[in-house]
Design a protein around this motif. Structure first.
Motif, PDB file in Angstrom:
ATOM      1  N   VAL A 119       1.113  -1.342   0.241  1.00  0.00           N
ATOM      2  CA  VAL A 119       0.344  -0.007  -0.115  1.00  0.00           C
ATOM      3  C   VAL A 119       0.976   1.152   0.012  1.00  0.00           C
ATOM      4  N   VAL A 120       1.805   1.434   0.831  1.00  0.00           N
ATOM      5  CA  VAL A 120       3.039   2.350   0.891  1.00  0.00           C
ATOM      6  C   VAL A 120       3.651   2.713  -0.485  1.00  0.00           C
ATOM      7  N   GLY A 121       3.576   1.789  -0.990  1.00  0.00           N
ATOM      8  CA  GLY A 121       4.375   1.403  -2.707  1.00  0.00           C
ATOM      9  C   GLY A 121       3.304   2.251  -3.030  1.00  0.00           C
TER      10      GLY A 121
ATOM     11  N   HIS B 273       3.494   6.101  -5.253  1.00  0.00           N
ATOM     12  CA  HIS B 273       3.415   6.150  -6.958  1.00  0.00           C
ATOM     13  C   HIS B 273       2.774   7.078  -7.256  1.00  0.00           C
ATOM     14  N   MET B 274       1.175   6.963  -6.244  1.00  0.00           N
ATOM     15  CA  MET B 274       0.085   7.718  -7.314  1.00  0.00           C
ATOM     16  C   MET B 274       0.919   9.339  -6.424  1.00  0.00           C
ATOM     17  N   ALA B 275       1.453   9.328  -5.766  1.00  0.00           N
ATOM     18  CA  ALA B 275       1.700  10.615  -5.451  1.00  0.00           C
ATOM     19  C   ALA B 275       3.195  12.023  -5.897  1.00  0.00           C
ATOM     20  N   ARG B 276       4.408  11.002  -6.366  1.00  0.00           N
ATOM     21  CA  ARG B 276       5.102  10.969  -7.882  1.00  0.00           C
ATOM     22  C   ARG B 276       4.509  11.367  -8.890  1.00  0.00           C
ATOM     23  N   ASN B 277       3.507  10.464  -9.453  1.00  0.00           N
ATOM     24  CA  ASN B 277       2.563  10.708 -10.765  1.00  0.00           C
ATOM     25  C   ASN B 277       1.761  11.641 -11.538  1.00  0.00           C
ATOM     26  N   ALA B 278       1.097  12.445  -9.826  1.00  0.00           N
ATOM     27  CA  ALA B 278      -0.547  13.050  -9.648  1.00  0.00           C
ATOM     28  C   ALA B 278      -1.371  12.117  -9.850  1.00  0.00           C
ATOM     29  N   ILE B 279      -1.402  11.399  -9.476  1.00  0.00           N
ATOM     30  CA  ILE B 279      -2.183  10.270  -9.647  1.00  0.00           C
ATOM     31  C   ILE B 279      -3.713  10.210  -9.314  1.00  0.00           C
ATOM     32  N   VAL B 280      -4.658  10.684  -9.149  1.00  0.00           N
ATOM     33  CA  VAL B 280      -5.901  10.883  -8.594  1.00  0.00           C
ATOM     34  C   VAL B 280      -6.433   9.461  -8.444  1.00  0.00           C
ATOM     35  N   ALA B 281      -6.486   8.628  -9.349  1.00  0.00           N
ATOM     36  CA  ALA B 281      -7.129   7.112  -9.031  1.00  0.00           C
ATOM     37  C   ALA B 281      -6.532   5.655  -9.516  1.00  0.00           C
ATOM     38  N   ILE B 282      -6.734   4.870  -9.318  1.00  0.00           N
ATOM     39  CA  ILE B 282      -5.827   3.973  -9.835  1.00  0.00           C
ATOM     40  C   ILE B 282      -7.194   3.139  -8.798  1.00  0.00           C
ATOM     41  N   GLU B 283      -7.002   1.617 -10.529  1.00  0.00           N
ATOM     42  CA  GLU B 283      -8.472   0.667  -9.897  1.00  0.00           C
ATOM     43  C   GLU B 283      -7.423  -0.621 -10.404  1.00  0.00           C
TER      44      GLU B 283
ATOM     45  N   ASN C 272       3.943 -10.900  -3.575  1.00  0.00           N
ATOM     46  CA  ASN C 272       2.785  -9.569  -3.385  1.00  0.00           C
ATOM     47  C   ASN C 272       3.200  -8.153  -2.124  1.00  0.00           C
ATOM     48  N   GLY C 273       4.543  -8.300  -2.070  1.00  0.00           N
ATOM     49  CA  GLY C 273       5.382  -6.821  -0.902  1.00  0.00           C
ATOM     50  C   GLY C 273       6.054  -5.713  -2.269  1.00  0.00           C
ATOM     51  N   THR C 274       5.793  -6.189  -2.847  1.00  0.00           N
ATOM     52  CA  THR C 274       5.670  -4.300  -3.521  1.00  0.00           C
ATOM     53  C   THR C 274       4.810  -4.270  -4.761  1.00  0.00           C
ATOM     54  N   PHE C 275       4.572  -2.916  -4.809  1.00  0.00           N
ATOM     55  CA  PHE C 275       3.418  -2.647  -5.733  1.00  0.00           C
ATOM     56  C   PHE C 275       4.058  -2.052  -7.205  1.00  0.00           C
ATOM     57  N   ASP C 276       3.690  -2.511  -8.168  1.00  0.00           N
ATOM     58  CA  ASP C 276       3.717  -2.721  -9.325  1.00  0.00           C
ATOM     59  C   ASP C 276       2.053  -2.535 -10.492  1.00  0.00           C
TER      60      ASP C 276
END
Length: 501
Positions: A410-412, A416-426, A479-483
């Protein structure tokens, strides 16, 4: 730590639902990374989750203390190899204090409704203490939060007291009561020896007897506690315990000689502690070991042989006023019924209160059993992460290790969202379906799907939905690393102040 209802919603970056191990762990990781825009919503009046709610006599953990604690927290001065419930609760309460989480926790704040807003790209949450708007929703409600009460004919007519082990009261018993305990699972084997000591009569209703192995608990010496106060030593002990526990997964695959060795250990324990052939036969399971949780106890079998204890080798069938009737036809006059009957684990009650895209209810999405991607994300529910949910538990190792793996994921995702100005991921439907197939394929040959029926398996679909069908280490590897690859991503430009227009 509480918040009264106001007209204006609390606007926050991350809303965490639940203040048990998962919720406190998530809050700790956010705080340590300098993120202060988060809130923990807790319906109860204190933190601790399972270890706050369960206070029955004998409550303790069956995972060693140094493995059943956060690796990122300083070593705790555990008194015994297996920690008592109150000690774990104090550990979590101290974590809140030490990590500065108190201002972020809203007690007495129950989730009533959470809806995803496409227009705002955020979660709009209604609670018993007011509204919350959050960009990200983390469900940390756990699997052991809603007690399960079986459908027993006439239970409402019982003239005595009915209590679930997760709703224990210190003033419940005065001594000398006629008590019935329904169930012989993990809670039952802990509470039964304590109840037997003061009851006039104790009747144990057992639908299926458990496999039990020696607990071999002990107090740490002063010297050991001093040594384990050294972080490096405590971490080494934790890693050794993790590796040792993971070796037990071979038993769950039915591999020999591993499964034969653990079966013999349980059988030998039963033979040593129970001499009477009739009782020993009634306590011998007729299913494969490991299918249901293997229990640890040194005093359960001796308690059953006390003169004031009756072992009833069948389930509780019905109740008429003070008389409890077993499936065998035997009836017993009782003053108290203790339901050691587990939890609504495969169907999370909170799921009926969460709506994703197009108003889809999470409980409907899980109508044939819980599904996910990486045991953490769910298609149709953007910016939502589920901790300790679908296939994220273990039957042989520490739940805390699994939770920490999910926290890293989740932290990953948040980074990722913060670095790339992402408002939504699904996560995509295809990724969720592929992960579900992977779980089903890995589960097929395990004892959980070939050895018996258990609470690990969803009764609606027959799928293994609670446990990860592998080792703890393999869960982290998988499942330990966000991709971001399996996710649909919505980005939005930000202004010079880092705000979304």
């Amino acid at each position: 730590m509480s918040r009264t209802s106001t007209a204006e919603p609390l606007v926050i970056d991350v809303a965490i639902v639940g203040a048990g191990f998962a919720g406190i762990g998530m809050a700790t990781q956010l705080a340590r990374r300098g993120r202060d825009s988060f809130v923990v919503l807790e319906r109860a009046g204190g933190v601790g989750g399972t270890w706050r709610d369960n206070t029955y006599p004998g409550i303790a953990c069956d995972i060693p203390a140094h493995l059943y604690s956060f690796s990122f927290r300083p070593p705790w001065d555990w008194a015994t190899l297996y920690p008592q419930g109150a000690e774990i609760r104090r550990y979590l309460e101290q974590t809140v204090v030490d990590e500065g989480l108190t201002p972020h926790i809203r007690l007495g704040c129950e989730l009533r409704d959470a809806r995803w807003s496409d227009a705002e790209s955020r979660w709009e949450i209604e609670t018993s203490a007011g509204a919350v708007c959050a960009r990200v929703l983390v469900m940390a409600v756990g699997r052991l939060s809603e007690p399960h009460i079986p459908d027993i004919d006439g239970l409402e007519s019982f003239t005595g007291t009915v209590v679930h082990t997760a709703q224990w009261r210190d003033d419940l018993l005065a001594g000398g009561e006629r008590i019935g305990v329904v169930g012989t699972g993990a809670s039952a084997v802990q509470v039964i020896p304590h109840l037997a000591a003061d009851a006039e009569e104790l009747v144990v209703f057992s639908r299926t007897p458990p496999y039990v192995v020696p607990r071999d608990d002990r107090r740490f010496t002063v010297e050991e506690r001093a040594e384990l106060a050294v972080p490096e030593r405590a971490q080494a002990v934790r890693q050794d315990m993790l590796a040792d526990a993971d070796r037990a997964f071979r038993q769950r695959l039915g591999l020999r000689p591993d499964i034969d060795a653990i079966r013999e250990r349980a059988s030998s324990h039963l033979r040593r502690q129970v001499a009477a052939p009739g009782l020993r036969a009634a306590l011998t399971p007729d299913y494969e070991i490991g299918c249901k949780r293997i229990l640890l106890s040194d005093d359960f079998y001796p308690a059953l042989q006390r003169p004031n204890v009756v072992f009833e080798p069948s389930a509780l069938d019905s109740v008429v006023e003070c008389k409890a009737r077993a499936v065998s036809g035997q009836t017993y006059d009782l003053d108290v019924l203790v339901m050691a009957t587990g939890f609504e684990a495969t169907r999370l009650p909170a799921a009926v209160r969460v709506r994703g895209r197009h108003g889809e209810v999470l409980d409907d999405h899980w109508s044939a059993g819980m599904v996910s991607f990486a045991s953490t994300a769910v298609h149709g529910f953007p910016n939502m992460f589920v901790l300790d949910g679908p296939n994220a538990a273990l039957g042989h190792n520490s739940a805390i290790y699994m939770i920490e793996t999910q926290l890293d994921y989740v932290v990953g995702a948040l980074d990722h969202m913060a670095r790339n100005a992402i408002v939504a991921i699904e996560v995509t439907a295809a990724a969720e379906e592929a992960y579900t197939r992977e779980i089903d394929e890995r589960s097929a040959s395990t004892v959980w799907l070939t050895g018996c029926n258990s609470w690990y398996v969803d009764p609606r679909s027959g799928r293994l939905t609670l446990l990860w069908p592998g080792t703890a280490v393999s869960f982290r590897e998988r499942n330990g690393t966000f991709d971001p690859t399996p996710y649909e991503i919505e980005s939005r430009p930000v202004d010079e102040g880092g705000r979304y227009p």
